[in-house]
Scaffold this active site. Sequence first.
Site, PDB file in Angstrom:
ATOM      1  N   ASN A   1      -2.086  -4.698  -1.748  1.00  0.00           N
ATOM      2  CA  ASN A   1      -1.977  -5.363  -0.453  1.00  0.00           C
ATOM      3  C   ASN A   1      -0.884  -5.917   0.106  1.00  0.00           C
ATOM      4  O   ASN A   1      -0.024  -5.176   0.583  1.00  0.00           O
ATOM      5  CB  ASN A   1      -3.070  -6.655  -0.710  1.00  0.00           C
ATOM      6  CG  ASN A   1      -3.342  -7.216   0.698  1.00  0.00           C
ATOM      7  OD1 ASN A   1      -3.674  -6.426   1.661  1.00  0.00           O
ATOM      8  ND2 ASN A   1      -3.826  -8.365   0.880  1.00  0.00           N
TER       9      ASN A   1
ATOM     10  N   SER B   1      -8.487  -1.369   5.524  1.00  0.00           N
ATOM     11  CA  SER B   1      -8.056  -0.430   6.555  1.00  0.00           C
ATOM     12  C   SER B   1      -7.555   0.811   6.129  1.00  0.00           C
ATOM     13  O   SER B   1      -7.038   1.917   6.950  1.00  0.00           O
ATOM     14  CB  SER B   1      -7.069  -1.073   7.377  1.00  0.00           C
ATOM     15  OG  SER B   1      -7.333  -2.390   7.908  1.00  0.00           O
TER      16      SER B   1
ATOM     17  N   THR C   1       0.855  -1.159  -0.017  1.00  0.00           N
ATOM     18  CA  THR C   1       0.091  -0.111   0.198  1.00  0.00           C
ATOM     19  C   THR C   1       1.054   1.241  -0.153  1.00  0.00           C
ATOM     20  O   THR C   1       1.889   1.252   0.689  1.00  0.00           O
ATOM     21  CB  THR C   1      -0.751  -0.103   1.140  1.00  0.00           C
ATOM     22  OG1 THR C   1      -1.483  -1.089   1.127  1.00  0.00           O
ATOM     23  CG2 THR C   1      -1.795   1.196   1.140  1.00  0.00           C
TER      24      THR C   1
ATOM     25  N   GLY D   1       0.335   0.397   5.582  1.00  0.00           N
ATOM     26  CA  GLY D   1       0.609  -0.273   6.864  1.00  0.00           C
ATOM     27  C   GLY D   1      -0.357  -1.367   7.231  1.00  0.00           C
ATOM     28  O   GLY D   1      -0.339  -1.810   8.331  1.00  0.00           O
TER      29      GLY D   1
END
Length: 568
Positions: free
Chosen positions: A399, A451, A379, A471
């Site tokens: 990913n 996320s 990412t 992250g």
Amino acid sequence: MNKHYICYKITFVAAILCFGIGCTQGELGQNISGEYHNGVVVCAYPDAAKAGLEILKKGGNAVDAAVAVQFALAVTLPEAGNIGGGGFMVYRDAQGNTNTLDFREKAPQGASTNMYLDSAGNVIPDMSLYTHQASGIPGSVDGMIEAHKKYGRLKWAELVQPAIDLANNGFKITAHLANDLNSNHDVFIKANPGKNYLLKETDWKEGDLLIQKDLGNTLELIRDKERDGFYSGAVADKVVAEMQKGGGLITKADLQNYHAIWRKPITGKYKEYKIITMPPPSSGGIALVQLLKSVENYPLQRWGHNSDSTVQLVTEAERRVYADRSKYLGDPDFYDVPVDSLLDSAYIIKRMNSFSWSAATPSTSIQPGVFVGHESDQTTHYSIVDHHGNAVSITTTLNDSFGSKIFVAGAGFLLNNEMDDFSSKPGVPNMFGLVGGKANSIQPGKRMLSSMTPTIVEKNGKLFMVVGTPGGATIITSVFQTILNVVEFDKSMQQAVAAKRFHHQWLPDQIYVEKDALDTLTVADLEEKGYKIVVRGPIGRVDGILKTKWGYYQAGADPRGDDTAMGW
């Protein structure tokens, strides 16, 4: 990016400015005073920052620069920058109007809920990570096209051309990239028989020229044919051929039917600040607002940065928020996400009332919250601000670092492994250790939970901050702590992104900390209360932009990577 970052979700803080330690200043961005009035770009690679700054200087706006940065990162940051992945954009114009764009990948029509389970119902190791079946339908190209169509100013071809030049003419790689390419050499060979992408007979070293002709040809088709240059025609044929060769699921119909979606932002208040962030299928926005509301009434400023009380409070907030994430968050087009209930202040305060200062709350005793009326059931990031004050925060991802590690033959780009972000089986963690359930189960055409947390902050109705990070599971907590570093602990943008971080995600029940993030007395105090402290490698690579009270832009480029800020 290594496995700890795996989401390299690109924060397109097209904040083109360099300020303080850790910022790389290119010749376009030299400014000894560190004050930028006309625009700033902060992203994960210097050549991509330069591409974005050049677009701003030509009269392009923040979205124009974001398009240029996105495609440039697809060339210069192969472990995370992409055209084979997807992401999210948070946008705020100079008048305060906001919008968010969801260009997250989708499950192919051939996907099914139990596709990664064996006959005994167990998850098949690595099937959702390093096979052709690990890839969702890419969204990055359509996302950039939609963003440009709605907000762009310069011609499309002008924005893609810098990436084409970088691919065809090559660029000098950094020591970080050389190390990543060398460490993945054998993996690339194993995953790509007969292909020769990102490979070299000898080890890569800093300053080597990386040329990617097949990727350049693909970008030329995107430049000339826009959407049709990727989702149909020669590139689509190559994607489908690659899928058929490896037993993957993406078809021509999947590609042609993919479309990015404009969604209403998640907004919340933290003291005098307004938080503008990403709605589901990103979990980041809801979780970020929950976290900020969880700690709002405590005297963080008096306690201090990374003090024992601050760490304990933040950990207990994170524990509860990630528990909620595991049950209630998913693609809103498939699952009724209880947004209002999750963001209700009374609910959040009630959740926080259950912890004791004298001892850690075991995660086994914390379950997702219950609301009245709710049914049971790599990412990278870049941030940008332009001359007019329009702001963009974009996080995108493959990913894992280099995604599935599988290249599309003849097209030169990597396939994502975003299918791992679905819940393959309720209660079984993904590669980030995150667990999920029905809300994030695999369904055809569904977007997997993320996320990623691209965020814009206002203060008293005016632009204040643009921020985001890669992250994986740590994205949410890294953005949360960076915001606190500025608004509670009075750090500059560069100090805020460089500060040592820690992370808790409910399960596993431990606090991950960067080396030297906590002093020995703080560690001893927390361990005495029952907290398990685990030292790990770098957490996130935050890129941010801060508008100061004097009206200029201050950039923060994370020193953990090659992140670069340029402005003028």
